[in-house]
Design an enzyme around this catalytic site. Structure first.
Site, PDB file in Angstrom:
ATOM      1  N   CYS D 154     -22.526  37.047 -73.076  1.00 30.59           N
ATOM      2  CA  CYS D 154     -23.624  36.388 -73.777  1.00 30.59           C
ATOM      3  C   CYS D 154     -23.775  36.855 -75.228  1.00 30.59           C
ATOM      4  O   CYS D 154     -24.027  36.064 -76.119  1.00 30.59           O
ATOM      5  CB  CYS D 154     -24.937  36.587 -73.025  1.00 30.59           C
ATOM      6  SG  CYS D 154     -25.301  38.299 -72.612  1.00 30.59           S
ATOM      7  N   HIS D 254     -30.931  36.394 -77.610  1.00 29.44           N
ATOM      8  CA  HIS D 254     -30.346  37.619 -78.166  1.00 29.44           C
ATOM      9  C   HIS D 254     -30.405  37.564 -79.693  1.00 29.44           C
ATOM     10  O   HIS D 254     -29.914  36.611 -80.303  1.00 29.44           O
ATOM     11  CB  HIS D 254     -28.876  37.743 -77.753  1.00 29.44           C
ATOM     12  CG  HIS D 254     -28.672  38.110 -76.320  1.00 29.44           C
ATOM     13  ND1 HIS D 254     -29.698  38.409 -75.464  1.00 29.44           N
ATOM     14  CD2 HIS D 254     -27.527  38.251 -75.590  1.00 29.44           C
ATOM     15  CE1 HIS D 254     -29.197  38.707 -74.266  1.00 29.44           C
ATOM     16  NE2 HIS D 254     -27.902  38.610 -74.316  1.00 29.44           N
TER      17      HIS D 254
END
Lengths: 363, 363, 363, 363
Positions: D154, D254
């Protein structure tokens, strides 16, 4: 110095017991028990230490043993148990059978009729049941018996603290509601409450918690039978208790919004209620116990207090804060109660119970 | 298409109104009002946009005007007000005097006897007072009058949603307690609730909130007088309401732990209560309103629901979730209610009220 | 006992100064200054106290005065300034002109060539510039001069702590990057960082912060000129510094992910770097200062440390924790640094600077 | 409609796959695989659904099977795997051996030389290796072969998104640093990251993550060999990558603070860099894929953006936001990158890869 052992020493409650025993004037940490996976190691190698204070030097090299009343545990006078309830029942029984005094944070024996369920700033007089047990054994020429004393559920501790002086002064409370906003530290830390459950969220449910609060409150505020050897909790009709428990994004400190109604009419005035709370001095303080709070209940007048981050550490977590005391349109009074769940609601309560036992020469 | 204006367009409630008007089938955003500091700018230059959705293209170039019933506002049919209460009173009055329909999120006129206080999934029938006002004017040959309709306080909206079907089916509730765990978005964002207040903390107090909840509930569940032109809130004796309000670390979604007692004996059964909640269809849905929730009240059976992060967006925030419906030892029933404070508790309610007005040909 | 005053006494930094002066062996809190709105009140009535420790009794009744070098301030030997930068410049100048020693948390004079910018565990030798100033005045028969000493920016303090022993042992660092994850307490609390900005969020920007970190680092690690009366920061070519600053949902404790490259080849080994950090003893400790950390830099070997909640309180917040020291594919080494922003990064640094001045007989 | 299966269907990634397949124009969810404990149940009875959207009706009654290429899985054309890495290796191999196309979120095959490691908005051209495999088999009269395609880690996905257009336009990047502030949803939710780790805290370590970011970036930006059947990642000397990974209190999204240096001199200008980012149109968009972002990279000019709560949902999580693009004193440029970790960084990437395969007639 009284030699003390800790069961479940690597867990979150066990770690707290060890911190609280650091430099303690009455107790010497002597034995540590954990699962067979940890037994045989030095404590520092067995534990994943997750406290804000460093692992104390005195505990680092202590050997971890299995949770049996032998080895170093054979020599201890008191055992603090932070065991999970799935193993606490059997292990604690073995220690009691071996004549040990066990002060337990587990729920297993809380409802046993001859086991004291103690919030040390509230009902230390309930320890008379074990004092009698010791005296009876002595009278009969039997060896000093072992017994277990239970620490209450964390959310119960905060709830009953302000109730005690109110009941003492104004008579029975016949209806009580409490909605809790509970910290996550009470659920431990590996894993405890999942991060996704606490971030931008509330969990409006804690398994078994409401029933514990409702039942334990009636035992703690209840009576001892005529024989002096068993407890008689208040019944559900004379004191109706309703709890709603929530887990919130707070690390330490349980906030409880409570309402209560007195059985006697007229009810006391608001000022009388506040004064009773402020004036309350717990027996542990009167006995000179090391950890007893100077001020048992802090009555706060600022509109937006108590707050967990700011107020949970009053009297090192042994003092309880009460704010927003006011009249309630449905019952008589409502207020907000804040207590430190890992101190007065768990390990800290255990230590203070032991201090009381020592002050009373039971230990 | 109905031409709509937004007052307080740069604030947090104003921004929400604008988002909700994006691609709306009934309304066209036509006028934007803000303080004199912003007036004269294009909206995109006046606003500090803080929503999770992008500033809609259709709003970027709209001119911001002062909050007066002139300029582009002269041509709007309905005005959504997100003004702060310190200015809302005067500004909204000016619009009403100019014949405008004002749907306001401010508290200023909520207690005015002839002003409807509306939770659109609960008491749209209260709009009859303004329908009568219009009809009376028409009958007297007067021009269509302006009037203000108030959106309820955010925590009131969640509270009354499940009460409505219960009262409809089982008669009056004579005692009600609610402890709230309220999201911070309701306090706006510049600055709103300070970060130090929400991190690892709870604020057990929201200024004025408890009084609003207690009073507004009695107006929303109350009656209209015989003449049909004023509201008669329930009195404090026939419906006792006690609120305890807390601010918690949740972005959106108010959680409320409520307990209630019915006036009539015997009280309904638990299953009857759940069924009444599940079966409830709000009028807005029956009227075919665009934003009306398909399911007004979602009754959840999982033990740990509703949770704000997971459940606040049911029916785009217009549906209310109710969980943990169970019997209460002190009153009759207790349950957990979750509602989206910025949708059904604020701007979203305003939009749905306008949709209802349109469906009823008032707009 | 040295008489001390606090400027900006009701603000967040001022409150911290007061807490740190409680029971201090060297200093007596004697004067409190705040805005004219507060002047004339007792401190307890002027302040909205927002600390986790209670407002100390000794401060409650102290009179609050305006921030001028008169009244009780006329008698103090040292002044701790927690003033905002918009007023600090003028006020602090007035105190210096009146011959006072001002230790300031404001940014106003940090870049002034003859003003020491001090992280007390890093560069107390820079205080020689004020020692010289005093000696020169004495030599010339002039009265003891006033002067200001600046506390560094909070994020700079954490950054330079590990750099100092590395530079001492292995020579200049020619490239340095730091990405910060900064606590919100540094922004104060009324309102400080808005709650909506910190909940489930990061703010990847703090106004002016990156420039401060880059510039201040070069002054703190820089030199004094030949005359001994001015500072010569390293220039941007000999030490390239790049900072990226973020605000995160942490109450106290700045975490910084840093990478660095030494000018000298070959670079030291990983073990040499760790040893240099562990072995470092700051001068304040060697001087026996009350607040000096026993261990200046704690080198942690656990993979997932330091963590703000667990490690920020090392040595009462005066110790810095460094973890994950490892080789860096781009520069030479990378590591994670944690420092307590309100202790070593703000008020606490001021107190320790004053302790050093006292140990050196400047105070 | 292409028949699709999901492996690990009850886990957090599996749940996301199911949500993304709801009402998908290309794919029909046909088979669900989970552990033997769940196999045999209807999906609604096997899953603990923890998404903000409700469990879709179409999935409720689907039977859960074991993760084997038989039963309903025999009929699917593509399999999305959300399996944990401890079981993914063997299970996915069995599906490949059975001729299935497996799009996997697990790490097991990411470094296998002939397995494409795909960020669908970055390097769909790497799918040519499997296209060649199919063509070769067809040329040789063999049946269509199975193969696995890996979704990247990710945090890698967010990192490489802005790098791709920069490398395309300005040539190789020879040094790259990235410090991440990663959301907790990537770690799943039972238990995922413990609540005590995220509340008022940062975890400066994610096991294996830094190595993944550094290695995967070089494969994704790397080349295919002459034969067209294997990948040749950039070597560590031509592209130095250094990652520092942190877990922070964010649910989704993120944030990465990155710096980079181009190999070619002179480096492009700041404006050229921003323009290259803004102008980038990913192939998936050009191919008309359903989930492809309209704007691949959103370049934000506000000083304090991107922020996870406000910006993570751009283009339904398939768009990446880049802010604070500026010159870097150590390397050439620095910037802040925000990407949605469960969309473009996990399940969403898998869906878009499948859409690309369909657009290219591989599916």
């Amino acid at each position: 110095m009284v030699k003390a052992g800790v069961l479940g020493a690597t867990g979150s409650v066990g770690q707290r017991f060890i911190l609280l025993l650091q430099d303690h004037p009455d107790f010497e940490l002597y034995a540590l028990g954990a699962s067979s996976r940890s037994a045989g190691k030095e404590y520092k190698d067995a534990v994943t230490w997750k406290q804000t204070a460093l692992l104390p030097d005195f505990a680092k090299g202590l050997p971890v043993e299995e949770c049996k009343p032998e080895g170093r545990f054979a020599d201890v006078d008191v055992v603090f148990s932070g065991l999970d309830s799935d193993v606490a029942g059997e292990v604690e029984k073995a220690f009691v059978d071996a004549g040990k005094i066990v002060i337990s944070n587990a729920k297993n024996y809380r409802r046993t009729p001859d086991v004291p369920l103690i919030v040390p700033i509230v009902n230390p007089e309930h320890l008379s049941v074990v004092e009698k047990k010791i005296k009876d054994a002595a009278d009969q020429g039997k060896p000093k018996p072992g017994f277990v004393i239970c620490i209450s559920n964390c959310s119960t501790a905060g709830l009953v603290a302000p109730l005690k002086p109110l009941v003492e002064q104004f008579g029975p409370i016949d209806a009580l509601t409490a909605t809790t906003l509970q910290a996550i530290s009470g659920a431990g830390f590996s894993p405890g409450v999942p991060g996704m459950d606490v971030l931008d969220n509330i969990i409006p449910y804690i398994s078994g918690e409401e029933d514990k609060m409702e039942w334990e409150t009636r035992k703690i505020l209840g009576n001892i039978n005529k024989e002096g050897n068993e407890f008689e909790p208040l019944n559900e009709d004379s004191m109706k208790v309703s709890a709603q428990c929530n887990r919130v994004a707070v690390s330490d400190g349980h906030t409880e919004c409570i309402s209560l109604r007195f059985a006697n009419r007229p009810a006391p005035s608001l000022d009388q209620v506040k004064k009773a709370l402020s004036d309350y001095k717990c027996d542990a303080f009167n006995l000179g116990c090391h950890s007893a709070p100077k001020q048992t209940i802090h009555v706060l007048e600022q509109a937006d207090r108590p707050q967990p981050r700011l107020d949970r550490d009053r009297d090192a977590g042994y003092g309880v804060s009460v704010g927003r005391v006011r009249e309630d349109p449905v019952l008589d009074f409502k207020m907000v109660v804040l207590s430190h769940n890992t101190v007065i609601g768990a390990a800290g309560a255990g230590i203070l119970i032991a201090e009381i036992l020592k002050a009373k020469n039971v230990l």
